[in-house]
Write a protein that holds these residues in place. Structure first.
Motif, PDB file in Angstrom:
ATOM      1  N   TYR A  87      12.729   8.927  20.423  1.00 13.38           N
ATOM      2  CA  TYR A  87      12.374   9.560  21.688  1.00 13.38           C
ATOM      3  C   TYR A  87      11.019   9.095  22.209  1.00 13.38           C
ATOM      4  CZ  TYR A  87      16.230  12.837  21.291  1.00 13.38           C
ATOM      5  OH  TYR A  87      17.471  13.393  21.191  1.00 13.38           O
ATOM      6  N   GLN A  88      10.279   8.366  21.409  1.00 17.93           N
ATOM      7  CA  GLN A  88       8.942   7.916  21.797  1.00 17.93           C
ATOM      8  C   GLN A  88       9.040   6.599  22.581  1.00 17.93           C
ATOM      9  OE1 GLN A  88       6.502  10.087  21.242  1.00 17.93           O
ATOM     10  NE2 GLN A  88       8.133  11.307  20.329  1.00 17.93           N
ATOM     11  N   SER A  89       7.931   6.233  23.181  1.00 15.74           N
ATOM     12  CA  SER A  89       7.921   4.974  23.922  1.00 15.74           C
ATOM     13  C   SER A  89       7.933   3.808  22.929  1.00 15.74           C
ATOM     14  CB  SER A  89       6.685   4.879  24.812  1.00 15.74           C
ATOM     15  OG  SER A  89       5.539   4.597  24.042  1.00 15.74           O
ATOM     16  N   PRO A  90       8.533   2.690  23.319  1.00 19.44           N
ATOM     17  CA  PRO A  90       8.552   1.528  22.418  1.00 19.44           C
ATOM     18  C   PRO A  90       7.155   1.068  21.998  1.00 19.44           C
ATOM     19  CG  PRO A  90      10.154   1.225  24.159  1.00 19.44           C
ATOM     20  CD  PRO A  90       9.355   2.456  24.515  1.00 19.44           C
ATOM     21  N   ARG A  91       6.207   1.100  22.910  1.00 17.38           N
ATOM     22  CA  ARG A  91       4.853   0.658  22.556  1.00 17.38           C
ATOM     23  C   ARG A  91       4.189   1.595  21.555  1.00 17.38           C
ATOM     24  NH1 ARG A  91       3.409  -3.903  24.806  1.00 17.38           N
ATOM     25  NH2 ARG A  91       4.374  -4.497  26.755  1.00 17.38           N
ATOM     26  N   TYR A  92       4.487   2.875  21.652  1.00 14.58           N
ATOM     27  CA  TYR A  92       3.953   3.847  20.698  1.00 14.58           C
ATOM     28  C   TYR A  92       4.475   3.539  19.300  1.00 14.58           C
ATOM     29  CZ  TYR A  92       3.004   8.400  18.551  1.00 14.58           C
ATOM     30  OH  TYR A  92       2.576   9.405  17.729  1.00 14.58           O
ATOM     31  N   VAL A  93       5.772   3.347  19.164  1.00 12.76           N
ATOM     32  CA  VAL A  93       6.372   3.046  17.867  1.00 12.76           C
ATOM     33  C   VAL A  93       5.933   1.662  17.402  1.00 12.76           C
ATOM     34  CG1 VAL A  93       8.543   2.792  16.590  1.00 12.76           C
ATOM     35  CG2 VAL A  93       8.323   4.576  18.330  1.00 12.76           C
ATOM     36  N   ILE A 125       9.329  16.943  25.011  1.00 11.84           N
ATOM     37  CA  ILE A 125      10.142  15.868  25.577  1.00 11.84           C
ATOM     38  C   ILE A 125      11.536  16.391  25.927  1.00 11.84           C
ATOM     39  CG2 ILE A 125      11.233  13.642  25.078  1.00 11.84           C
ATOM     40  CD1 ILE A 125       8.730  13.080  23.290  1.00 11.84           C
ATOM     41  N   ILE A 126      12.119  17.186  25.040  1.00 12.21           N
ATOM     42  CA  ILE A 126      13.435  17.768  25.292  1.00 12.21           C
ATOM     43  C   ILE A 126      13.384  18.675  26.513  1.00 12.21           C
ATOM     44  CG2 ILE A 126      15.199  19.344  24.383  1.00 12.21           C
ATOM     45  CD1 ILE A 126      15.289  16.525  23.208  1.00 12.21           C
ATOM     46  N   ASP A 127      12.333  19.492  26.624  1.00 11.72           N
ATOM     47  CA  ASP A 127      12.188  20.373  27.786  1.00 11.72           C
ATOM     48  C   ASP A 127      12.077  19.574  29.080  1.00 11.72           C
ATOM     49  OD1 ASP A 127      12.317  22.627  26.197  1.00 11.72           O
ATOM     50  OD2 ASP A 127      10.129  22.888  26.094  1.00 11.72           O
ATOM     51  N   MET A 128      11.303  18.499  29.060  1.00 13.96           N
ATOM     52  CA  MET A 128      11.158  17.664  30.250  1.00 13.96           C
ATOM     53  C   MET A 128      12.489  17.021  30.620  1.00 13.96           C
ATOM     54  SD  MET A 128       7.376  16.005  29.412  1.00 13.96           S
ATOM     55  CE  MET A 128       7.782  14.495  30.198  1.00 13.96           C
ATOM     56  N   LEU A 129      13.227  16.565  29.623  1.00 12.95           N
ATOM     57  CA  LEU A 129      14.531  15.965  29.873  1.00 12.95           C
ATOM     58  C   LEU A 129      15.467  16.991  30.505  1.00 12.95           C
ATOM     59  CD1 LEU A 129      16.499  13.569  29.535  1.00 12.95           C
ATOM     60  CD2 LEU A 129      16.995  14.441  27.249  1.00 12.95           C
ATOM     61  N   ALA A 130      15.471  18.200  29.987  1.00 11.92           N
ATOM     62  CA  ALA A 130      16.336  19.257  30.521  1.00 11.92           C
ATOM     63  C   ALA A 130      15.954  19.594  31.958  1.00 11.92           C
ATOM     64  CB  ALA A 130      16.258  20.499  29.633  1.00 11.92           C
ATOM     65  N   GLU A 131      14.668  19.609  32.261  1.00 14.85           N
ATOM     66  CA  GLU A 131      14.216  19.904  33.620  1.00 14.85           C
ATOM     67  C   GLU A 131      14.671  18.839  34.613  1.00 14.85           C
ATOM     68  OE1 GLU A 131      10.004  20.544  33.746  1.00 14.85           O
ATOM     69  OE2 GLU A 131      10.099  22.075  32.188  1.00 14.85           O
ATOM     70  N   THR A 145      22.508  18.971  36.618  1.00 18.56           N
ATOM     71  CA  THR A 145      23.536  20.010  36.501  1.00 18.56           C
ATOM     72  C   THR A 145      23.252  20.868  35.278  1.00 18.56           C
ATOM     73  OG1 THR A 145      25.017  18.713  35.099  1.00 18.56           O
ATOM     74  CG2 THR A 145      25.271  18.453  37.502  1.00 18.56           C
ATOM     75  N   GLU A 146      23.844  22.043  35.269  1.00 21.70           N
ATOM     76  CA  GLU A 146      23.656  22.938  34.119  1.00 21.70           C
ATOM     77  C   GLU A 146      24.247  22.328  32.850  1.00 21.70           C
ATOM     78  OE1 GLU A 146      22.095  25.617  31.871  1.00 21.70           O
ATOM     79  OE2 GLU A 146      21.683  25.565  34.010  1.00 21.70           O
ATOM     80  N   GLY A 147      25.383  21.640  32.985  1.00 23.51           N
ATOM     81  CA  GLY A 147      25.984  20.980  31.829  1.00 23.51           C
ATOM     82  C   GLY A 147      25.066  19.932  31.223  1.00 23.51           C
ATOM     83  N   ALA A 148      24.426  19.165  32.088  1.00 21.97           N
ATOM     84  CA  ALA A 148      23.493  18.139  31.604  1.00 21.97           C
ATOM     85  C   ALA A 148      22.279  18.787  30.951  1.00 21.97           C
ATOM     86  CB  ALA A 148      23.069  17.235  32.757  1.00 21.97           C
ATOM     87  N   ARG A 149      21.804  19.884  31.520  1.00 17.47           N
ATOM     88  CA  ARG A 149      20.672  20.588  30.910  1.00 17.47           C
ATOM     89  C   ARG A 149      21.048  21.121  29.530  1.00 17.47           C
ATOM     90  NH1 ARG A 149      19.540  21.526  36.272  1.00 17.47           N
ATOM     91  NH2 ARG A 149      21.001  23.251  36.528  1.00 17.47           N
ATOM     92  N   SER A 150      22.252  21.641  29.407  1.00 12.25           N
ATOM     93  CA  SER A 150      22.719  22.153  28.117  1.00 12.25           C
ATOM     94  C   SER A 150      22.806  21.034  27.081  1.00 12.25           C
ATOM     95  CB  SER A 150      24.093  22.809  28.262  1.00 12.25           C
ATOM     96  OG  SER A 150      24.001  23.932  29.076  1.00 12.25           O
ATOM     97  N   ARG A 151      23.314  19.887  27.495  1.00  6.64           N
ATOM     98  CA  ARG A 151      23.410  18.737  26.577  1.00  6.64           C
ATOM     99  C   ARG A 151      22.025  18.268  26.140  1.00  6.64           C
ATOM    100  NH1 ARG A 151      27.089  14.047  28.318  1.00  6.64           N
ATOM    101  NH2 ARG A 151      26.738  13.503  26.156  1.00  6.64           N
ATOM    102  N   ALA A 152      21.078  18.265  27.090  1.00  8.50           N
ATOM    103  CA  ALA A 152      19.714  17.847  26.761  1.00  8.50           C
ATOM    104  C   ALA A 152      19.098  18.803  25.755  1.00  8.50           C
ATOM    105  CB  ALA A 152      18.865  17.764  28.024  1.00  8.50           C
ATOM    106  N   ARG A 153      19.259  20.089  25.985  1.00 12.10           N
ATOM    107  CA  ARG A 153      18.693  21.088  25.061  1.00 12.10           C
ATOM    108  C   ARG A 153      19.358  21.011  23.684  1.00 12.10           C
ATOM    109  NH1 ARG A 153      18.974  24.537  29.878  1.00 12.10           N
ATOM    110  NH2 ARG A 153      16.898  24.519  30.778  1.00 12.10           N
ATOM    111  N   ALA A 154      20.619  20.621  23.644  1.00 10.71           N
ATOM    112  CA  ALA A 154      21.338  20.516  22.375  1.00 10.71           C
ATOM    113  C   ALA A 154      20.786  19.390  21.494  1.00 10.71           C
ATOM    114  CB  ALA A 154      22.827  20.295  22.621  1.00 10.71           C
ATOM    115  N   LEU A 155      20.059  18.452  22.074  1.00  6.94           N
ATOM    116  CA  LEU A 155      19.480  17.365  21.294  1.00  6.94           C
ATOM    117  C   LEU A 155      18.411  17.875  20.339  1.00  6.94           C
ATOM    118  CD1 LEU A 155      19.121  14.650  24.072  1.00  6.94           C
ATOM    119  CD2 LEU A 155      20.770  14.684  22.202  1.00  6.94           C
ATOM    120  N   GLY A 156      17.812  19.000  20.654  1.00  5.15           N
ATOM    121  CA  GLY A 156      16.747  19.562  19.815  1.00  5.15           C
ATOM    122  C   GLY A 156      17.318  20.243  18.668  1.00  5.15           C
TER     123      GLY A 156
END
Length: 108
Positions: free
Chosen positions: A53-59, A87-93, A97-108
């Motif tokens: 989930y981090q930036s390539p340059r960070y890793v 990062i998960i919260d930002m992705l969800a925001e 759609t609500e479905g996409a937000r749910s999928r994003a939150r499920a990653l955590g």
């Protein structure tokens, strides 16, 4: 293929490309071999570390340190400051759609 697996593959490719930028004489095969045989790659595969989930340059900064010193230095502080939950919260925001937000939150 899951989103996480795709992100891991993308990160692996990006690390190899960044390595080739720093060492122009390396071929893609040599760069990929260096990445795939590193401790950084092993940690990238660990879902609990959330490095994908981090930036390539960070890793890459950690990978480059490993290449230069021969060792990996991930402290507990480093792993807890990755701010995975934010990062998960930002992705969800950003989800439209609500479905996409749910999928994003499920990653955590």
């Amino acid at each position: 293929m899951s989103i996480q697996e795709q992100m891991k593959l993308d990160m692996t490719k990006n690390l190899a490309v960044l390595l080739m930028e720093d060492y122009p004489d390396l071929t893609m095969e040599q760069a990929l071999s260096s990445v795939l045989n590193s401790d950084t790659y092993q940690r990238l595969q660990n879902n609990a570390a959330h490095l994908f989930y981090q930036s390539p340059r960070y890793v890459y900064a950690y990978f480059k340190h490993e290449m230069e010193t021969g060792k990996m230095e991930y402290t507990q502080k480093t792993l807890t400051t990755l701010e995975y939950d934010k990062i998960i919260d930002m992705l969800a925001e950003c989800a439209s759609t609500e479905g996409a937000r749910s999928r994003a939150r499920a990653l955590g």
